[in-house]
Motif scaffolding. Structure first.
Motif, PDB file in Angstrom:
ATOM      1  N   LEU A 195       0.826  -1.209   0.000  1.00 49.40           N
ATOM      2  CA  LEU A 195       0.000   0.000   0.000  1.00 49.40           C
ATOM      3  C   LEU A 195       0.862   1.261   0.000  1.00 49.40           C
ATOM      4  CD1 LEU A 195      -2.784  -1.051   2.551  1.00 49.40           C
ATOM      5  CD2 LEU A 195      -2.895  -1.035   0.048  1.00 49.40           C
ATOM      6  N   ASN A 249      -4.211   2.155  -2.286  1.00 45.90           N
ATOM      7  CA  ASN A 249      -4.595   2.563  -0.931  1.00 45.90           C
ATOM      8  C   ASN A 249      -5.837   3.444  -0.961  1.00 45.90           C
ATOM      9  OD1 ASN A 249      -4.319   2.932   1.921  1.00 45.90           O
ATOM     10  ND2 ASN A 249      -3.389   4.933   1.532  1.00 45.90           N
ATOM     11  N   LEU A 254      -8.992   1.230  -1.717  1.00 41.22           N
ATOM     12  CA  LEU A 254      -9.392   0.466  -0.538  1.00 41.22           C
ATOM     13  C   LEU A 254      -9.993   1.373   0.529  1.00 41.22           C
ATOM     14  CD1 LEU A 254      -6.434  -2.073  -0.186  1.00 41.22           C
ATOM     15  CD2 LEU A 254      -8.683  -2.433  -1.235  1.00 41.22           C
ATOM     16  N   ASN A 286     -13.742   1.149   2.018  1.00 37.46           N
ATOM     17  CA  ASN A 286     -13.976   1.111   3.457  1.00 37.46           C
ATOM     18  C   ASN A 286     -15.010   2.150   3.877  1.00 37.46           C
ATOM     19  OD1 ASN A 286     -12.931   0.214   6.273  1.00 37.46           O
ATOM     20  ND2 ASN A 286     -12.877   2.448   6.354  1.00 37.46           N
ATOM     21  N   ARG A 334      -7.289  -4.439   6.443  1.00 31.96           N
ATOM     22  CA  ARG A 334      -6.857  -3.185   5.811  1.00 31.96           C
ATOM     23  C   ARG A 334      -6.431  -2.160   6.844  1.00 31.96           C
ATOM     24  NH1 ARG A 334      -7.925   2.020   4.311  1.00 31.96           N
ATOM     25  NH2 ARG A 334      -9.433   2.118   5.998  1.00 31.96           N
ATOM     26  N   THR A 336      -2.784  -0.493   6.926  1.00 36.21           N
ATOM     27  CA  THR A 336      -2.535   0.945   6.808  1.00 36.21           C
ATOM     28  C   THR A 336      -2.095   1.563   8.129  1.00 36.21           C
ATOM     29  OG1 THR A 336      -4.862   1.454   7.295  1.00 36.21           O
ATOM     30  CG2 THR A 336      -4.246   1.178   4.970  1.00 36.21           C
TER      31      THR A 336
END
Length: 287
Positions: A122, A129, A132, A136, A239, A243
């Motif tokens: 990511l 990124n 995603l 989210n 995720r 991150t």
């Protein structure tokens, strides 16, 4: 009393003296009830049934009556508490031998270790990124829409009350102990909260909100939809670890918080119903 009436009574007394009651429960092996465990039988025989110590200090302590049969029964039928007991002993050893993280070092997080490769991917692909993060945010909107829908459209306020309880508690805890963002945190302007603004780390509102929605779906027998939410919640958690948006403990407590506040909301509704039963004016259907 007539002879015909006295005969059954005498028969019952004779059977009781022989060790058999009319309900077919034998006195000799102390079987008090069909569902009683050996330890529960011992407690009843010692006068501790229903939390009342009949013999007081004169009664024999429970552990003094334990037998091999009791131990085998517990190991076979209560293996989950036995596993937790083993875990307690194991982590007691870990706690007394583990070296603490130095004050100037980054916090150690096992989830960060497990998602180290995802973090590198990511970090090297900002576009992935961002995608995603956007997905989210869509999932968070799905949670919010469902929770509000259950109240405004279906007239069931439990999930909404649970979410209100949860986010208020999260705000108090998150402000009380403000954890530092990890150095390799990967933010995004489309992530929730949108705009890459600051947010409370402890505990995860993403995970807790999803749990509240999933529990309501299961309660309403929407099992397929609940399974979809649970799968998305797992992917969301991975995720967030990748991150560095949450520590592992934030996610774990988020699961527990969703369950806890859903239960508290149910108790609140029950208390509210009992309160309104004493009023002349019936309450509205939404609560």
């Amino acid at each position: 009393m007539s002879a015909s009436a006295a005969e059954p009574v005498d028969s019952l007394r004779r059977r009781s003296r022989n060790g058999n009651h009319t309900n077919g429960v034998a006195v000799e092996d102390h079987r008090v009830g069909d569902t009683d465990t050996p330890m529960e039988i011992t407690a009843k025989n010692n006068g501790y049934a229903n939390g009342v110590g009949g013999g007081g200090w004169r009664s024999k302590a429970s552990f003094m009556t334990w037998t091999t049969r009791d131990v085998v029964y517990v190991a076979r039928h209560h293996w989950i508490p036995c596993m937790f007991a083993a875990g307690l002993l194991f982590f007691m050893g870990v706690e007394y031998t583990l070296q603490m993280i130095p004050a100037r070092s980054e916090p150690f997080d096992l989830g960060f270790v497990a998602t180290r490769s995802l973090n590198r991917v990511l970090a090297s692909s900002p576009d992935l990124n961002t995608v995603l993060a956007a997905l989210n945010t869509v999932f968070v909107l799905m949670q919010t829409t469902y929770i509000v829908w259950t109240w405004l459209v279906e007239g069931r306020a439990r999930a909404t009350i649970a979410a209100l309880f949860m986010f208020t508690c999260r705000g108090i805890l998150g402000y009380s102990t403000q954890l530092p963002l990890p150095q390799d945190f990967l933010g995004s302007g489309v992530d929730f909260p949108v705009g890459n603004v600051s947010f409370f780390l402890f505990f995860s509102g993403h995970v807790a909100g999803s749990m509240i929605a999933s529990l309501d779906m299961k309660r309403m027998q929407r099992f397929k939809l609940a399974m979809v939410f649970d799968i998305l919640n797992v992917l969301q958690s991975i995720r967030l670890l990748g991150t560095r948006g949450h520590y592992t403990i934030d996610l774990a407590v988020g699961v527990g918080a969703g369950i806890l506040f859903d239960s508290l909301a149910g108790k609140y509704e029950e208390l509210s119903r009992r309160h309104h039963l004493g009023e002349k004016t019936p309450p509205r259907n939404w609560l």
